[in-house]
Design a protein around this motif. Structure first.
Motif, short mmCIF file in Angstrom:
data_model
loop_
_atom_site.label_atom_id
_atom_site.label_comp_id
_atom_site.label_asym_id
_atom_site.label_seq_id
_atom_site.Cartn_x
_atom_site.Cartn_y
_atom_site.Cartn_z
N SER A 1 0.83 -1.20 0.00
CA SER A 1 0.00 0.00 0.00
C SER A 1 0.87 1.25 0.00
O SER A 1 2.06 1.22 0.34
N LYS B 1 0.68 3.81 2.03
CA LYS B 1 1.10 4.18 3.39
C LYS B 1 2.30 3.34 3.83
O LYS B 1 3.23 3.85 4.45
N THR B 2 2.27 2.05 3.52
CA THR B 2 3.38 1.19 3.88
C THR B 2 4.64 1.60 3.13
O THR B 2 5.74 1.64 3.70
N ARG C 1 6.10 4.74 4.66
CA ARG C 1 6.76 4.44 5.93
C ARG C 1 8.11 3.75 5.70
O ARG C 1 9.10 4.07 6.37
N LEU D 1 3.95 11.11 2.77
CA LEU D 1 2.83 10.42 2.13
C LEU D 1 2.29 11.17 0.90
O LEU D 1 2.05 10.53 -0.13
N TYR E 1 2.17 9.45 -2.83
CA TYR E 1 0.99 9.32 -3.71
C TYR E 1 1.29 9.91 -5.09
O TYR E 1 0.93 9.32 -6.12
#
Length: 254
Positions: free
Chosen positions: A31, A33-34, A37, A43, A47
């Motif tokens: 994903s 978000k992963t 991180r 973030l 994207y």
């Protein structure tokens, strides 16, 4: 700002590459978000970069929102493998060129045509002057005759029906029956049949889907010392054969 002598690095490109690497570490997808991180990229920037990579085909977004490697990366991987194979083959040819002081050729018979895929030469050992197209002169070159020996009799007959043998020098063999039915030799010789003053030796390369040969050209007066050339040529052909057996078929293109 980069210091003198240091390359100017594009941060956005570096971040996009980090994301590609991170996605590649997760075969099942990852994903946004992963990924943010794991890479330390903000973030919103993650994207933005992911959308660009998806748009360009380097990533694919699954229905559940996870990102996986896209088709463009697979294409780059295949190209890298082909380039690496070509590099390894040229290294073998380069060593042979230095050892024998002769021009080196790698050719194949592809879709009914003689194709010279690679040539390695030097100022001391220049390539033969291709005054006649190799595709039309297979009967007069060790390269062509070695490739044709890997075909069936019917395929050889078809080749000469399309390319009737012509006299290129006084030593050119043009009798079709001899060219079609001649015995298969472990090493093929051309002594001034294509170009006066030039001789050529060719050895088959196995492991490819079509006939392939490795050949050398040198001044015809050196032909009497064939044994000096034959053993290294066969050894180099065998090395390329092993490379093709492991890495795949001969790269396309010149």
């Amino acid at each position: 700002m980069a210091r003198d002598g240091e390359p100017t690095l594009i941060t956005s490109v570096q971040r996009a590459l980090r994301l590609l690497e991170a996605v590649g570490e997760h075969p099942g997808g990852c994903s946004a978000k992963t990924l943010a991180r794991r890479t330390g990229i903000a973030l919103p920037t993650t994207y933005h970069l992911l959308r660009t990579l998806v748009h360009e085909g380097y990533l694919e977004k699954l229905d559940d929102g996870a990102f996986v490697i896209g088709a463009q990366v697979a294409g780059l991987h295949a190209a890298a493998q082909q380039q690496n194979l070509r590099r390894r083959i040229r290294e073998v040819m380069g060593r042979l060129c230095e050892d024998l002081n002769a021009a080196i050729y790698l050719a194949r018979y592809h879709e009914g045509e003689v194709e010279v895929a690679e040539i390695v030469d030097s100022p001391r050992a220049p390539r033969v002057d291709t005054w006649a197209d190799f595709r039309q002169a297979a009967h007069a070159t060790a390269i062509g005759k070695c490739l044709l020996s890997g075909l069936s009799r019917e395929e050889r007959a078809d080749h000469f029906a399309r390319y009737p043998p012509a006299d290129l020098t006084p030593r050119t063999i043009t009798r079709v029956r001899d060219l079609i039915d001649g015995p298969v030799q472990p090493m093929v010789t051309d002594s001034e049949e294509y170009s006066l003053g030039t001789a050529c030796l060719a050895a088959p390369v196995v492991g490819a889907e079509v006939p392939v040969t490795l050949a050398i050209s040198f001044p015809a007066h050196k032909l009497a010392d064939t044994r000096t050339f034959a053993k290294p040529l066969r050894a180099a052909a065998a090395e390329i054969s092993r490379t093709l057996a492991v890495a795949g078929d001969l790269p396309t293109g010149g």
